[in-house]
Design a protein around this motif. Structure first.
Motif, PDB file in Angstrom:
ATOM      1  N   LEU A 295       0.810  -1.404  -0.026  1.00 11.68           N
ATOM      2  CA  LEU A 295       0.072   0.104  -0.117  1.00 11.68           C
ATOM      3  C   LEU A 295       0.744   1.319  -0.011  1.00 11.68           C
ATOM      4  O   LEU A 295       0.411   2.254  -0.743  1.00 11.68           O
ATOM      5  N   PRO A 296       1.878   1.177   0.536  1.00  8.39           N
ATOM      6  CA  PRO A 296       2.797   2.548   0.605  1.00  8.39           C
ATOM      7  C   PRO A 296       3.230   2.705  -0.918  1.00  8.39           C
ATOM      8  O   PRO A 296       3.344   4.041  -1.065  1.00  8.39           O
ATOM      9  N   ASN A 297       3.539   1.891  -1.400  1.00  7.91           N
ATOM     10  CA  ASN A 297       3.833   1.885  -2.775  1.00  7.91           C
ATOM     11  C   ASN A 297       2.773   2.639  -3.811  1.00  7.91           C
ATOM     12  O   ASN A 297       2.931   3.606  -4.749  1.00  7.91           O
ATOM     13  N   LEU A 298       1.563   2.090  -3.693  1.00  8.39           N
ATOM     14  CA  LEU A 298       0.337   2.558  -4.218  1.00  8.39           C
ATOM     15  C   LEU A 298       0.176   4.105  -4.108  1.00  8.39           C
ATOM     16  O   LEU A 298      -0.046   4.886  -4.860  1.00  8.39           O
ATOM     17  N   ALA A 299       0.347   4.501  -2.702  1.00  9.05           N
ATOM     18  CA  ALA A 299       0.213   5.796  -2.136  1.00  9.05           C
ATOM     19  C   ALA A 299       1.158   6.642  -2.821  1.00  9.05           C
ATOM     20  O   ALA A 299       0.661   7.832  -3.044  1.00  9.05           O
ATOM     21  N   ALA A 300       2.245   6.292  -2.942  1.00  8.92           N
ATOM     22  CA  ALA A 300       3.613   7.172  -3.511  1.00  8.92           C
ATOM     23  C   ALA A 300       3.122   7.324  -4.942  1.00  8.92           C
ATOM     24  O   ALA A 300       3.545   8.388  -5.452  1.00  8.92           O
ATOM     25  N   SER A 301       2.714   6.346  -5.735  1.00  9.55           N
ATOM     26  CA  SER A 301       2.335   6.515  -7.062  1.00  9.55           C
ATOM     27  C   SER A 301       1.224   7.661  -7.299  1.00  9.55           C
ATOM     28  O   SER A 301       1.331   8.024  -8.468  1.00  9.55           O
ATOM     29  N   LEU A 302       0.723   8.123  -6.474  1.00  6.48           N
ATOM     30  CA  LEU A 302      -0.133   9.049  -6.632  1.00  6.48           C
ATOM     31  C   LEU A 302       0.228  10.542  -6.822  1.00  6.48           C
ATOM     32  O   LEU A 302      -0.441  11.227  -7.466  1.00  6.48           O
ATOM     33  N   ASP A 303       1.653  10.367  -6.457  1.00 12.19           N
ATOM     34  CA  ASP A 303       2.470  11.698  -7.005  1.00 12.19           C
ATOM     35  C   ASP A 303       3.139  11.755  -8.169  1.00 12.19           C
ATOM     36  O   ASP A 303       3.637  12.653  -8.703  1.00 12.19           O
ATOM     37  N   ASP A 304       2.855  10.614  -8.913  1.00 11.76           N
ATOM     38  CA  ASP A 304       3.588  10.342 -10.115  1.00 11.76           C
ATOM     39  C   ASP A 304       2.858  11.431 -11.305  1.00 11.76           C
ATOM     40  O   ASP A 304       1.633  11.711 -10.916  1.00 11.76           O
ATOM     41  N   PRO A 305       3.623  11.554 -12.352  1.00  8.00           N
ATOM     42  CA  PRO A 305       3.053  12.500 -13.210  1.00  8.00           C
ATOM     43  C   PRO A 305       1.779  11.934 -14.216  1.00  8.00           C
ATOM     44  O   PRO A 305       2.013  10.711 -14.241  1.00  8.00           O
ATOM     45  N   VAL A 306       0.751  12.671 -14.039  1.00  7.81           N
ATOM     46  CA  VAL A 306      -0.367  12.249 -14.832  1.00  7.81           C
ATOM     47  C   VAL A 306      -0.231  12.252 -16.297  1.00  7.81           C
ATOM     48  O   VAL A 306      -0.123  13.329 -16.705  1.00  7.81           O
ATOM     49  N   PRO A 307      -0.539  11.157 -16.964  1.00 10.47           N
ATOM     50  CA  PRO A 307      -0.281  11.080 -18.597  1.00 10.47           C
ATOM     51  C   PRO A 307      -1.469  11.984 -18.841  1.00 10.47           C
ATOM     52  O   PRO A 307      -2.452  12.026 -18.487  1.00 10.47           O
ATOM     53  N   GLY A 308      -1.244  12.607 -20.096  1.00 13.53           N
ATOM     54  CA  GLY A 308      -2.413  13.323 -20.945  1.00 13.53           C
ATOM     55  C   GLY A 308      -3.734  12.632 -21.251  1.00 13.53           C
ATOM     56  O   GLY A 308      -4.825  12.951 -20.971  1.00 13.53           O
ATOM     57  N   VAL A 309      -3.486  11.357 -21.799  1.00 14.41           N
ATOM     58  CA  VAL A 309      -4.450  10.334 -22.340  1.00 14.41           C
ATOM     59  C   VAL A 309      -4.225   8.934 -21.918  1.00 14.41           C
ATOM     60  O   VAL A 309      -2.998   8.865 -22.074  1.00 14.41           O
TER      61      VAL A 309
END
Length: 253
Positions: free
Chosen positions: A113-127
């Motif tokens: 779950l910590p890895n999942l939470a950290a992934s929320l800060d990853d850049p969001v793709p355009g599409v």
């Protein structure tokens, strides 16, 4: 040279029959192998295998051991079905966990779950691209049935009106979808049923590849969405391929 189909059929039949006769929960447990083979006959093909599975299954006749049990002949005599009574619960006796309970929070998932939470800060793709299924498609095996594929095009790229307007494409026009692994072209289906920034392409299509021996499906080939997936991207916990949320770029053709 390749072995005849009958050889494989006999091999599979023998393995299934041997396993059934040795299974203590099968109604055919302990049945004489020769008697079972005589009852099933020597014809090759799916009918013999289906009869074997039915007769050795939980409601089977066990080749005579259960007089009221099922066989393929009995099913054919009752084309509208046979009432086997109400469903019976099988939990918890079929659970193989040590405590006999369902583990709804396995440690492997909780620890990730910590890895999942950290992934929320990853850049969001355009599409991003997601897949979808259709009731008259069921992946791909219905595509070679004329009555199920006739009518409007179903291998379309669903796209929100905002995204369609941004790239200058109208409903029915062709869009090129490109990922880091490949590119496909599909007709646009402009709809507000999908959110902006997400496009959807059904999987199970792409019957235009050389060597596809599907006479009906090849007339409506569609495109293979797997061209856009990255074989190097897998879910670290399950090992499954990542088939949704694929970053893509769109362009009108």
């Amino acid at each position: 040279a390749a072995a005849p189909v009958e050889t494989f059929d006999d091999f599979l039949f023998g393995r299934l029959l041997g396993a059934a006769l040795a299974n203590p929960v099968s109604p055919a447990f302990g049945c004489d192998p020769q008697a079972a083979m005589d009852a099933l006959g020597s014809d090759h093909g799916p009918d013999r295998l289906i009869d074997l599975l039915v007769r050795t299954g939980p409601y089977g006749d066990g080749f005579g051991a259960v007089p009221d049990g099922l066989s393929l002949d009995l099913l054919r005599e009752n084309p509208h079905g046979i009432d086997l009574g109400p469903l019976e619960p099988r939990i918890p006796e079929i659970l193989s966990t040590e405590d006999g309970a369902l583990d709804v929070a396995p440690a492997q998932i909780v620890d990730d779950l910590p890895n999942l939470a950290a992934s929320l800060d990853d850049p969001v793709p355009g599409v991003v691209l997601v897949g979808r299924r259709h009731l008259r498609s069921n992946n791909s095996w219905m595509h070679n049935v004329e009555v199920l594929v006739k009518g409007r095009e179903r291998c379309t790229l669903q796209i929100h009106p905002d995204d369609a307007g941004r790239i200058g494409v109208a409903d029915g026009e062709t869009i090129r979808v490109t990922s880091i692994t490949g590119s496909v072209e599909a007709p646009a289906e402009v709809t507000d049923a999908i959110r902006p920034g997400v496009v959807s392409l059904p999987h199970g299509w792409g019957h235009g590849v050389a060597g596809t021996n599907l006479s009906v499906a090849s007339t409506r080939p569609g495109v293979n969405s797997n061209v856009l997936t990255d074989p190097g991207e897998i879910d670290p916990l399950s090992g499954n391929a990542v088939l949704n949320g694929i970053p893509v770029e769109l362009a009108a053709v």
